[in-house]
Write a protein that holds these residues in place. Structure first.
Motif, PDB file in Angstrom:
ATOM      1  N   ALA A 191      -0.631  12.244  -4.241  1.00  0.00           N
ATOM      2  CA  ALA A 191      -0.109  11.285  -3.817  1.00  0.00           C
ATOM      3  C   ALA A 191       1.274  11.239  -3.577  1.00  0.00           C
ATOM      4  N   GLU A 192       2.255  11.584  -4.469  1.00  0.00           N
ATOM      5  CA  GLU A 192       3.600  11.303  -4.188  1.00  0.00           C
ATOM      6  C   GLU A 192       3.899  12.646  -3.003  1.00  0.00           C
ATOM      7  N   LYS A 193       3.192  13.723  -3.157  1.00  0.00           N
ATOM      8  CA  LYS A 193       3.523  14.879  -1.950  1.00  0.00           C
ATOM      9  C   LYS A 193       2.958  14.162  -0.552  1.00  0.00           C
ATOM     10  N   LEU A 194       2.135  13.305  -0.616  1.00  0.00           N
ATOM     11  CA  LEU A 194       1.539  13.080   0.515  1.00  0.00           C
ATOM     12  C   LEU A 194       2.490  11.855   1.116  1.00  0.00           C
ATOM     13  N   ILE A 195       2.912  11.112   0.406  1.00  0.00           N
ATOM     14  CA  ILE A 195       4.003  10.025   0.777  1.00  0.00           C
ATOM     15  C   ILE A 195       5.193  10.837   1.287  1.00  0.00           C
ATOM     16  N   GLU A 196       5.573  11.902   0.949  1.00  0.00           N
ATOM     17  CA  GLU A 196       6.838  12.613   1.338  1.00  0.00           C
ATOM     18  C   GLU A 196       6.330  13.250   2.808  1.00  0.00           C
ATOM     19  N   GLU A 197       5.281  13.864   2.759  1.00  0.00           N
ATOM     20  CA  GLU A 197       4.751  14.286   3.727  1.00  0.00           C
ATOM     21  C   GLU A 197       4.650  13.699   5.243  1.00  0.00           C
ATOM     22  N   HIS A 198       4.152  12.327   4.856  1.00  0.00           N
ATOM     23  CA  HIS A 198       3.566  11.461   6.061  1.00  0.00           C
ATOM     24  C   HIS A 198       4.975  10.617   6.352  1.00  0.00           C
ATOM     25  N   GLY A 199       6.091  10.650   5.705  1.00  0.00           N
ATOM     26  CA  GLY A 199       7.410  10.100   6.152  1.00  0.00           C
ATOM     27  C   GLY A 199       7.161   8.907   5.857  1.00  0.00           C
ATOM     28  N   ALA A 200       6.655   8.334   4.904  1.00  0.00           N
ATOM     29  CA  ALA A 200       6.058   6.898   4.757  1.00  0.00           C
ATOM     30  C   ALA A 200       7.575   6.177   4.223  1.00  0.00           C
ATOM     31  N   ALA A 201       8.522   6.256   5.406  1.00  0.00           N
ATOM     32  CA  ALA A 201       9.774   5.344   5.250  1.00  0.00           C
ATOM     33  C   ALA A 201       9.274   3.972   5.323  1.00  0.00           C
ATOM     34  N   ALA A 202       9.993   3.037   4.617  1.00  0.00           N
ATOM     35  CA  ALA A 202       9.441   1.569   4.613  1.00  0.00           C
ATOM     36  C   ALA A 202      10.340   0.940   5.795  1.00  0.00           C
ATOM     37  N   PRO A 203       9.695   0.314   6.518  1.00  0.00           N
ATOM     38  CA  PRO A 203      10.262  -0.773   7.379  1.00  0.00           C
ATOM     39  C   PRO A 203      11.419  -1.414   6.880  1.00  0.00           C
ATOM     40  N   PRO A 204      12.579  -1.587   7.702  1.00  0.00           N
ATOM     41  CA  PRO A 204      13.953  -1.764   7.468  1.00  0.00           C
ATOM     42  C   PRO A 204      13.830  -3.152   6.560  1.00  0.00           C
ATOM     43  N   ALA A 205      12.965  -4.176   7.060  1.00  0.00           N
ATOM     44  CA  ALA A 205      12.781  -5.600   6.568  1.00  0.00           C
ATOM     45  C   ALA A 205      11.743  -5.602   5.249  1.00  0.00           C
ATOM     46  N   ALA A 206      11.110  -4.519   4.872  1.00  0.00           N
ATOM     47  CA  ALA A 206      10.159  -4.634   3.666  1.00  0.00           C
ATOM     48  C   ALA A 206      11.211  -4.410   2.496  1.00  0.00           C
ATOM     49  N   ASN A 207      10.956  -5.283   1.556  1.00  0.00           N
ATOM     50  CA  ASN A 207      11.559  -5.378   0.624  1.00  0.00           C
ATOM     51  C   ASN A 207      10.752  -6.147  -0.718  1.00  0.00           C
ATOM     52  N   LEU A 208       9.766  -5.386  -1.170  1.00  0.00           N
ATOM     53  CA  LEU A 208       8.819  -5.793  -2.000  1.00  0.00           C
ATOM     54  C   LEU A 208       8.430  -4.482  -2.888  1.00  0.00           C
ATOM     55  N   VAL A 209       8.761  -4.700  -4.378  1.00  0.00           N
ATOM     56  CA  VAL A 209       8.162  -3.736  -5.000  1.00  0.00           C
ATOM     57  C   VAL A 209       7.076  -4.138  -6.115  1.00  0.00           C
ATOM     58  N   MET A 210       6.013  -3.664  -6.303  1.00  0.00           N
ATOM     59  CA  MET A 210       5.179  -4.211  -7.259  1.00  0.00           C
ATOM     60  C   MET A 210       4.776  -3.315  -8.267  1.00  0.00           C
ATOM     61  N   ASN A 211       4.711  -3.787  -9.612  1.00  0.00           N
ATOM     62  CA  ASN A 211       4.270  -3.250 -10.795  1.00  0.00           C
ATOM     63  C   ASN A 211       2.658  -3.355 -10.732  1.00  0.00           C
ATOM     64  N   LEU A 212       1.885  -2.355 -11.039  1.00  0.00           N
ATOM     65  CA  LEU A 212       0.487  -2.447 -11.063  1.00  0.00           C
ATOM     66  C   LEU A 212      -0.087  -2.287 -12.671  1.00  0.00           C
ATOM     67  N   GLU A 213      -0.885  -3.018 -12.899  1.00  0.00           N
ATOM     68  CA  GLU A 213      -1.719  -2.598 -13.971  1.00  0.00           C
ATOM     69  C   GLU A 213      -3.237  -2.800 -13.811  1.00  0.00           C
ATOM     70  N   VAL A 214      -3.806  -1.399 -13.873  1.00  0.00           N
ATOM     71  CA  VAL A 214      -5.208  -1.173 -13.590  1.00  0.00           C
ATOM     72  C   VAL A 214      -5.878  -0.942 -14.586  1.00  0.00           C
ATOM     73  N   THR A 215      -6.929  -1.658 -14.822  1.00  0.00           N
ATOM     74  CA  THR A 215      -7.703  -1.504 -16.088  1.00  0.00           C
ATOM     75  C   THR A 215      -9.160  -0.538 -15.709  1.00  0.00           C
ATOM     76  N   ASP A 216      -9.129   0.593 -16.437  1.00  0.00           N
ATOM     77  CA  ASP A 216     -10.307   1.292 -16.257  1.00  0.00           C
ATOM     78  C   ASP A 216     -11.025   1.531 -17.605  1.00  0.00           C
ATOM     79  N   ASN A 217     -12.209   0.701 -17.920  1.00  0.00           N
ATOM     80  CA  ASN A 217     -12.619   0.582 -19.194  1.00  0.00           C
ATOM     81  C   ASN A 217     -11.878  -0.028 -20.066  1.00  0.00           C
ATOM     82  N   ALA A 218     -11.514   0.875 -21.119  1.00  0.00           N
ATOM     83  CA  ALA A 218     -10.377   0.275 -22.334  1.00  0.00           C
ATOM     84  C   ALA A 218      -9.194   0.837 -22.048  1.00  0.00           C
ATOM     85  N   ASP A 219      -8.774   1.579 -20.681  1.00  0.00           N
ATOM     86  CA  ASP A 219      -7.654   2.277 -20.469  1.00  0.00           C
ATOM     87  C   ASP A 219      -6.823   1.413 -19.808  1.00  0.00           C
ATOM     88  N   THR A 220      -5.545   1.420 -19.513  1.00  0.00           N
ATOM     89  CA  THR A 220      -4.698   0.501 -18.430  1.00  0.00           C
ATOM     90  C   THR A 220      -3.923   1.429 -18.044  1.00  0.00           C
TER      91      THR A 220
END
Length: 131
Positions: free
Chosen positions: A16-45
């Motif tokens: 995914a990190e390589k794809l983000i670089e390849e697709h030039g996922a530059a953020a729009p200048p006005a975009a300023n939102l950073v999220m931490n995500l906690e995803v549960t998969d059975n007993a794992d987070t």
């Protein structure tokens, strides 16, 4: 064709990190939102972060100390929203209590209202690498 990786596995994050670089996922200048995500998969987070700050796209494993908010959900909801790009699934999960938000909810709502800077080519590429 890219090799398929289990969603949120180490291999998936690397691809995914390589794809983000390849697709030039530059953020729009006005975009300023950073999220931490906690995803549960059975007993794992699984913890990761994503977003944009000052025109730079941010994505990776672990937590970002300057995140505006933390989203907690299950792996099926995360896959629907972040891989399939199904924002409606995210709203339904939120209303059903499957998504919890801690932090600046206003910033999240403003980012969604602004279209969120979706990149269809990147969304398709992420779908192509995800089992």
């Amino acid at each position: 064709m890219a090799e398929k990786q289990k969603f949120l596995s180490d291999g998936w994050f690397d691809a995914a990190e390589k794809l983000i670089e390849e697709h030039g996922a530059a953020a729009p200048p006005a975009a300023n939102l950073v999220m931490n995500l906690e995803v549960t998969d059975n007993a794992d987070t699984i913890e990761f972060f994503m977003g944009a700050k000052d025109g730079e796209t941010l994505f990776g494993k672990g937590k970002n100390e300057s995140a505006d908010l933390t989203l907690s959900t299950d792996i099926d909801t995360a896959r629907a929203v972040f891989v399939s790009g199904d924002q409606q699934a995210g709203m339904q999960a939120f209303m059903a209590g499957k998504v919890r938000v801690q932090g600046d909810m206003t910033k999240l709502m403003m980012a969604q209202a602004g279209g969120g800077g979706a990149n269809p080519a990147l969304t398709q590429a992420l779908q192509d690498i995800t089992e």
